[in-house]
Design a protein around this motif. Structure first.
Motif, PDB file in Angstrom:
ATOM      1  N   CYS A 250       0.862  -1.177   0.000  1.00  0.00           N
ATOM      2  CA  CYS A 250       0.000   0.000   0.000  1.00  0.00           C
ATOM      3  C   CYS A 250       0.901   1.231   0.000  1.00  0.00           C
ATOM      4  N   LEU A 251       0.281   2.410  -0.040  1.00  0.00           N
ATOM      5  CA  LEU A 251       1.088   3.622  -0.205  1.00  0.00           C
ATOM      6  C   LEU A 251       2.010   3.854   0.984  1.00  0.00           C
ATOM      7  N   ASP A 252       1.521   3.579   2.196  1.00  0.00           N
ATOM      8  CA  ASP A 252       2.354   3.797   3.373  1.00  0.00           C
ATOM      9  C   ASP A 252       2.770   2.448   3.949  1.00  0.00           C
ATOM     10  N   PRO A 253       4.028   2.052   3.800  1.00  0.00           N
ATOM     11  CA  PRO A 253       4.411   0.717   4.281  1.00  0.00           C
ATOM     12  C   PRO A 253       4.384   0.605   5.804  1.00  0.00           C
ATOM     13  N   ARG A 254       4.310   1.730   6.504  1.00  0.00           N
ATOM     14  CA  ARG A 254       4.243   1.664   7.969  1.00  0.00           C
ATOM     15  C   ARG A 254       2.805   1.598   8.459  1.00  0.00           C
ATOM     16  N   ALA A 255       1.853   1.590   7.522  1.00  0.00           N
ATOM     17  CA  ALA A 255       0.449   1.604   7.931  1.00  0.00           C
ATOM     18  C   ALA A 255       0.092   0.390   8.772  1.00  0.00           C
ATOM     19  N   LEU A 256       0.836  -0.694   8.563  1.00  0.00           N
ATOM     20  CA  LEU A 256       0.572  -1.916   9.320  1.00  0.00           C
ATOM     21  C   LEU A 256       0.812  -1.728  10.813  1.00  0.00           C
ATOM     22  N   ALA A 257       1.673  -0.782  11.148  1.00  0.00           N
ATOM     23  CA  ALA A 257       1.999  -0.572  12.562  1.00  0.00           C
ATOM     24  C   ALA A 257       1.028   0.379  13.239  1.00  0.00           C
ATOM     25  N   GLU A 258       0.132   0.988  12.463  1.00  0.00           N
ATOM     26  CA  GLU A 258      -0.801   1.937  13.065  1.00  0.00           C
ATOM     27  C   GLU A 258      -1.972   1.192  13.699  1.00  0.00           C
ATOM     28  N   VAL A 259      -2.653   1.883  14.585  1.00  0.00           N
ATOM     29  CA  VAL A 259      -3.835   1.296  15.208  1.00  0.00           C
ATOM     30  C   VAL A 259      -4.988   1.348  14.212  1.00  0.00           C
ATOM     31  N   ASP A 260      -5.669   0.236  14.079  1.00  0.00           N
ATOM     32  CA  ASP A 260      -6.815   0.174  13.178  1.00  0.00           C
ATOM     33  C   ASP A 260      -8.014   0.765  13.920  1.00  0.00           C
ATOM     34  N   VAL A 261      -8.169   2.079  13.787  1.00  0.00           N
ATOM     35  CA  VAL A 261      -9.161   2.784  14.604  1.00  0.00           C
ATOM     36  C   VAL A 261     -10.577   2.356  14.245  1.00  0.00           C
ATOM     37  N   ILE A 262     -10.807   2.137  12.958  1.00  0.00           N
ATOM     38  CA  ILE A 262     -12.184   1.861  12.523  1.00  0.00           C
ATOM     39  C   ILE A 262     -12.694   0.558  13.128  1.00  0.00           C
ATOM     40  N   SER A 263     -11.870  -0.493  12.998  1.00  0.00           N
ATOM     41  CA  SER A 263     -12.362  -1.779  13.517  1.00  0.00           C
ATOM     42  C   SER A 263     -12.369  -1.784  15.034  1.00  0.00           C
ATOM     43  N   LEU A 264     -11.484  -0.965  15.631  1.00  0.00           N
ATOM     44  CA  LEU A 264     -11.483  -0.872  17.095  1.00  0.00           C
ATOM     45  C   LEU A 264     -12.793  -0.284  17.585  1.00  0.00           C
ATOM     46  N   GLU A 265     -13.208   0.808  16.931  1.00  0.00           N
ATOM     47  CA  GLU A 265     -14.458   1.449  17.353  1.00  0.00           C
ATOM     48  C   GLU A 265     -15.655   0.545  17.073  1.00  0.00           C
ATOM     49  N   GLN A 266     -15.575  -0.150  15.951  1.00  0.00           N
ATOM     50  CA  GLN A 266     -16.659  -1.063  15.604  1.00  0.00           C
ATOM     51  C   GLN A 266     -16.786  -2.141  16.680  1.00  0.00           C
ATOM     52  N   GLY A 267     -15.622  -2.694  17.065  1.00  0.00           N
ATOM     53  CA  GLY A 267     -15.623  -3.749  18.078  1.00  0.00           C
ATOM     54  C   GLY A 267     -16.182  -3.254  19.398  1.00  0.00           C
ATOM     55  N   LYS A 268     -15.838  -2.018  19.743  1.00  0.00           N
ATOM     56  CA  LYS A 268     -16.302  -1.454  21.006  1.00  0.00           C
ATOM     57  C   LYS A 268     -17.825  -1.298  20.979  1.00  0.00           C
ATOM     58  N   LYS A 269     -18.301  -0.831  19.827  1.00  0.00           N
ATOM     59  CA  LYS A 269     -19.745  -0.628  19.688  1.00  0.00           C
ATOM     60  C   LYS A 269     -20.470  -1.956  19.855  1.00  0.00           C
ATOM     61  N   GLU A 270     -19.919  -2.985  19.210  1.00  0.00           N
ATOM     62  CA  GLU A 270     -20.556  -4.308  19.291  1.00  0.00           C
ATOM     63  C   GLU A 270     -20.554  -4.831  20.720  1.00  0.00           C
ATOM     64  N   GLN A 271     -19.433  -4.572  21.411  1.00  0.00           N
ATOM     65  CA  GLN A 271     -19.340  -5.054  22.790  1.00  0.00           C
ATOM     66  C   GLN A 271     -20.396  -4.394  23.661  1.00  0.00           C
ATOM     67  N   ILE A 272     -20.568  -3.085  23.485  1.00  0.00           N
ATOM     68  CA  ILE A 272     -21.560  -2.365  24.287  1.00  0.00           C
ATOM     69  C   ILE A 272     -22.953  -2.919  24.000  1.00  0.00           C
ATOM     70  N   GLU A 273     -23.182  -3.202  22.724  1.00  0.00           N
ATOM     71  CA  GLU A 273     -24.490  -3.724  22.347  1.00  0.00           C
ATOM     72  C   GLU A 273     -24.736  -5.090  22.983  1.00  0.00           C
ATOM     73  N   ARG A 274     -23.676  -5.907  23.004  1.00  0.00           N
ATOM     74  CA  ARG A 274     -23.817  -7.258  23.518  1.00  0.00           C
ATOM     75  C   ARG A 274     -24.000  -7.259  25.037  1.00  0.00           C
TER      76      ARG A 274
END
Lengths: 444, 610
Positions: B515-539
């Motif tokens: 991908c364009l930024d080869p260091r992107a793999l080391a970043e936090v995946d914010v989108i799926s993190l927030e998604q997971g949190k939302k699901e947890q709250i729902e559950r």
């Protein structure tokens, strides 16, 4: 005109003779090492896979007992020496390096309930169902002599456990009450009770050496101070605690192995909430022992498996089981923190590596590679692909199906609780956290 | 401080001048004291014996050398290290004139730094926060240590400087060959191969081997340093492009119909018919992917480690014959006839980006080794350098009379392009700066039009393929002087190569990670993190990470009546509420300030705006 060309002398880069090591000049400039993150990720993935490939923790099985192994004790000074007591009253001393039994003593009639070594390693104590406490010499008798205890104390009631003080010539037994004995006397220095019940185990604190903890079958854990005549305080849990073990590095922390499949790590200053609830076993937890580093502990369970828990995690990092191992009754972590021993119902003592995939006897280069891989695994441990591989354990069908079943039960209970909260007046049904659920009361 | 050494007492005045001029790497504690005191410390005066023992000016030469490299402000040191200057004294009583660890130039540390310190740490739990801080401190320490290890690098880069006012572009190859040592002079050579002309060429990753293929089917590979021929064949077919695979043992040749792979004996190993009419080849060494651009308009990625085609992407832009790879992130740049350059990754069916570069078609594209600059030349006779760090804007543009073909970057950032039978090389100010197109650094005229250009890695050599054969040019300052032995070692033995090959195959990066930024793999995946949190709250039915409501602690006997407890609780709640209101007000202010058109004159019609 001033000109300089890049001109390397090959002698500086090629080894002189075949006996030399190859020369490897390094340049750590990131521009020469592109794709650092993806490559490290792949390395971490490979390291995790290899870890699972090489996870062969089982080292040896020591057989010789003619009944289930009921208790284990470590030698305080010799790593290779282990003592075990069986349900037929037999005590055996083992040499772990040679993996054989070096001495056999018919110590008691009936069960050997408890065994402990003296802090200097010259003698050990056993208690049994025959209402006696016996002190034995660590070295065997001379040729032709009979095996005889150094001292024998005849008690009035059955003793169910024994532990020796870490520094002084004092030991404690438990049964109907907790007795503290001077080695030289035949009567206890003091006896402590809090209610009438059978106490299953007593343990001295290795740091604050005057403190003791015991657990009884009326579901409580009682703490004592040897210097005063009455117990300090007790905490009552949902179900009975089988044993406790003090953290050898943190004086205030102890872990209790409970009948409700969980282990509870308590801070003795605040007993009303456990520091951590460790859940993973699917049957009663029978024994627990800390690693000498105080970072992890191992627990033995009635579900025919032993598990290793980090102190600050609620889930286990490792589970050991074999086809032949039955209910595990006692477990010990060796003093070099590298091995784990467990004694089980089917008369064997098993020796395991504490780190399942650890290679024994590393060269320095291997060690460097291992450290590097370890760091990589740590760095990428939360990546889903790596986490999945690192977490995967094969479980026997009985445990696996039990886990599924209990998960369903737990989910149902939780759903019911959520529904109850949803359909009652806001605030009227309190949300009780998992930690607080299991503590019934703290009494001082 | 009477004990301070007198500068320039027995040193010739000229050198002294030099010293004052190059006095940059001064320790920061010197600034506080009188400039004449070198190792000044507020300690008591030393005894006579010490004074005699002390060196006049310690390690003069070393400082000078160091200053030439760095000339940068020093890394600020923690003051607590020098709190007690007395303790710096050794057993003999002599004081260390340079106590503490050696200073490290900030620029070099910056090079090794992998975290962005300008970004603030997130608000998180104390435990996480402290862990982050520890990690950050460790990172800083490692970067300082890595920067300090620069001192151990054995080689220095080459350079070419004219006398006062002399233009380096006027210096011809013969002059350079005459001036340099024999070993370097031997790197300049011409292969006269008029018969099979124009030639494409490729150096292996270690820079040790050279492969070239002529339009009329002549393919050869040789160890160009020792001039030992590995193989020479004629494939009896037009050769469009030639490329070494991961090591010098395998050779990919784009022939008229299909793509062929030969080994270093010249034996044909594979004929890949799924890649037909290939015009250009690129090899991504860390992914083991061979990217081919074909006349049919397809960009095909072939995994050479397993022999599978990973992706075949239709660029939908007609014939593809302009291709280059970005060595920083393994993205393929394709130039099109409508003047755009598109960026491709095998994970995506569509281009990652499209850059409109030229009015006419794009003739050639090149990306530098750090992935920062892209040079494009178009049919509009322009040579442009683009910034690839997010902006994709041209940094400099030059119109050349004949336009430029086959641009290529060297490891140290020199840019070369061929114009007819002339080769022009441009250089920048430093290693990280773009080459300035004003004035060429070197030029060279060849016996025929240029057809292929590549700088040799780790050498000051430029390989030129042209109609008359192959020319190896000397370009001082082109190559990286210090190679890494575990990455690409020009002096490796066969055994080392085999071991490296196994290692490299084990850590082959999957194609999906391009991908364009080869260091992107080391970043936090914010989108799926927030998604997971939302699901947890729902559950769960509640937020387990939510802040627990304030519970007043019981106070001393008699002090915690119910009324006072309630009062305390109320107080905290009110304060929290006030905070919330304050924050929302502030946000509103911000919004309004942003929404207001600044500087525009108010119009009479504004009153109708709702």
């Amino acid at each position: 005109m001033k000109v300089k060309m890049l001109s390397r002398n090959p002698d500086n880069y090629v080894r002189e003779t075949k006996l030399d090591l190859q020369r490897v000049p390094r340049n750590y400039d990131p521009a020469l090492h592109p794709f650092e993150v993806p490559r490290e990720y792949i390395r971490a993935l490979n390291a995790t896979k290899l870890e699972r490939v090489f996870a062969k923790p089982f080292l040896a099985s020591l057989d010789g007992h003619r009944d289930g192994v009921n208790c284990l004790a470590k030698h305080p000074e010799k790593l290779a020496t282990v003592l075990s007591g069986a349900c037929d009253g037999e005590v055996r001393i083992w040499n772990l390096t040679q993996r054989n039994c070096i001495r056999t003593i018919q110590a008691h009639e009936g069960f050997v309930r408890g065994i402990c070594t003296r802090f200097c390693g010259t003698s050990f104590f056993t208690v049994g169902d025959d209402k006696t406490v016996k002190q034995w010499k660590m070295d065997g008798p001379g040729y032709g002599d009979e095996e005889e205890p150094l001292h024998t104390i005849l008690g009035k009631t059955v003793y169910t456990g024994i532990d020796h003080h870490w520094k002084e010539a004092v030991f404690a037994t438990c049964g109907q009450q907790v007795d503290i004995w001077d080695e030289q006397r035949t009567n206890p220095i003091c006896s402590m009770t809090w209610g009438f019940d059978s106490i299953s185990s007593v343990k001295f604190n290795p740091i604050e050496t005057f403190l003791l903890g015991s657990c009884a079958s009326d579901r409580n854990i009682v703490l004592y101070d040897m210097r005063q005549a009455t117990p300090l305080k007790k905490v009552i849990l949902d179900m009975r605690t089988n044993t406790i073990c003090w953290n050898p590095m943190e004086a205030f922390i102890f872990t209790a192995a409970n009948e409700d499949y969980n282990l509870y790590t308590f801070d003795m200053r605040a007993l009303d909430t456990p520091v951590m609830v460790h859940m993973d076993h699917v049957s009663a937890v029978l024994d627990v022992d800390y690693s000498p580093t105080g970072k992890e502990f191992v627990s033995a369970s009635f579900d025919k498996s032993i598990r290793i828990f980090p102190v600050d995690k609620s889930r286990s990092r490792e589970v050991y089981h074999t086809k032949r191992m039955q209910h595990v009754i006692c477990v010990k972590w060796t003093s070099d923190s590298k091995y784990i021993m467990c004694g089980s119902d089917e008369m064997n003592i098993r020796l395991w590596k504490a780190n399942a995939s650890e290679k024994l006897g590393l060269t320095s280069r291997e060690k460097a590679a291992k450290d590097y891989n370890q760091k990589l695994k740590e760095k990428f441990q939360h990546y889903p692909h790596i986490k999945r591989i690192a977490r995967h354990r094969h479980l026997p069908k009985s445990i696996y199906s039990q886990i599924q079943e209990q998960r369903i039960m737990k989910e149902a209970r939780r759903r019911k609780e959520v529904n109850r909260i949803k359909h009652s007046k806001p605030g009227s049904v309190p949300l009780v956290s998992e930690k607080k659920k299991h503590v019934v009361a703290v009494v001082k | 401080m009477e004990t301070a050494p007198k500068p320039g007492k027995d040193v010739p005045p000229k050198k002294d001048k030099l010293q004052t001029k190059r006095k940059k790497p001064r320790r920061y504690w010197e600034e506080e004291t009188v400039p004449t005191t070198a190792g000044a410390s507020p300690g008591p005066p030393r005894n006579k014996k010490n004074r005699e023992l002390r060196p006049q000016r310690p390690k003069n030469a070393y400082i000078l050398k160091k200053s030439r490299i760095s000339k940068k402000p020093q890394v600020p040191k923690k003051p607590r290290e020098w709190k007690n200057p007395e303790s710096q004294r050794g057993l003999s009583g002599a004081q260390d004139p340079f106590p503490g660890p050696a200073p490290v130039p900030v620029e070099v540390v910056q090079k090794f730094c992998r975290i962005d310190k300008s970004r603030k740490l997130p608000h998180s739990k104390a435990k996480t926060r402290s862990r982050l801080e520890v990690a950050e401190a460790k990172e800083e320490e490692t970067s300082i240590k890595a920067a300090r290890s620069e001192l151990l690098l054995a080689e220095e880069p080459g350079f070419l400087e004219g006398e006062d006012g002399e233009d380096t572009a006027k210096i011809c190859q013969a002059d350079i060959v005459e001036a340099v040592d024999i070993a370097s002079a031997a790197k300049h050579f011409d292969l006269n191969l008029r018969q099979f002309g124009p030639y494409r060429l490729n150096y292996s990753r270690t820079g040790r081997h050279l492969a070239f293929g002529g339009r009329r089917g002549h393919v050869a590979a040789l160890d160009w340093v020792t001039k030992k021929l590995m193989c020479e064949i004629n494939v009896m077919e037009a050769v469009r492009d030639i490329r070494f695979l991961h090591s010098e043992a395998l050779l990919a040749v784009a022939q008229n119909r299909w793509l062929h792979i030969y080994d270093n004996q010249g034996i044909e190993l594979h004929c890949i018919r799924r890649c037909d009419r290939v015009t250009r080849l690129e090899f991504l060494p860390f992914h083991f992917l061979l990217a081919t651009a074909s006349e049919t308009g397809f960009l095909t990625y072939l995994d050479v480690s397993v022999g599978k085609i990973v992706a075949a992407l239709n660029a939908r832009a007609g014939r593809l014959d302009v291709m280059s790879q970005n060595p920083y992130n393994a993205v393929i740049h394709l130039g099109h006839s409508n003047g755009t350059v598109s960026l491709w990754s095998p994970a995506m069916k569509e281009p990652l980006a499209k850059i409109l570069c030229h009015r006419g078609g794009v003739r050639a594209v090149a990306v530098d080794s750090t992935g920062t600059y892209m040079a494009t030349s178009g049919l509009d006779h322009q040579l442009k350098i683009f910034d690839l760090r997010g902006t994709y804007q041209p940094l400099s543009t030059r119109t050349l009379p004949h336009g430029a073909g086959h641009p290529a970057f060297s490891q140290r950032g020199l840019l070369v392009a061929g114009m007819g039978d002339v080769v022009n090389i441009w250089a920048g100010q430093g290693k990280a700066s773009p080459p300035s197109l004003e004035q060429p650094y070197l030029t060279h005229r060849l016996s025929g039009p240029v057809h292929g250009l590549q700088f040799c890695p780790f050498e000051d050599v430029l390989g030129v393929g042209h109609t008359g054969g192959i020319t190896s040019m000397l370009v001082p300052g082109a190559g990286e002087p210090n190679f890494d032995g575990l990455e690409s070692n020009p002096y490796r033995s066969r055994k080392q190569r085999q071991e490296w090959e196994v290692k490299a195959l084990l850590e082959k990066v999957p194609a999906e990670l391009i991908c364009l930024d080869p260091r992107a793999l080391a970043e936090v995946d914010v989108i799926s993190l927030e998604q997971g949190k939302k699901e947890q709250i729902e559950r769960l039915g509640y937020d387990p990470q939510a802040k627990a409501p304030f519970q007043p602690k019981p106070k001393q006997k008699g002090r915690s009546s119910t009324a006072s407890l309630v009062k305390r609780k109320r107080k905290v709640m009110d304060e929290e509420h006030r905070d919330k209101v304050r924050q929302s007000l502030q946000q509103q202010h911000h919004k309004e300030a942003k929404a207001k058109p600044t500087g525009a004159r108010p119009s009479a019609l504004d009153r109708f705006v709702r």
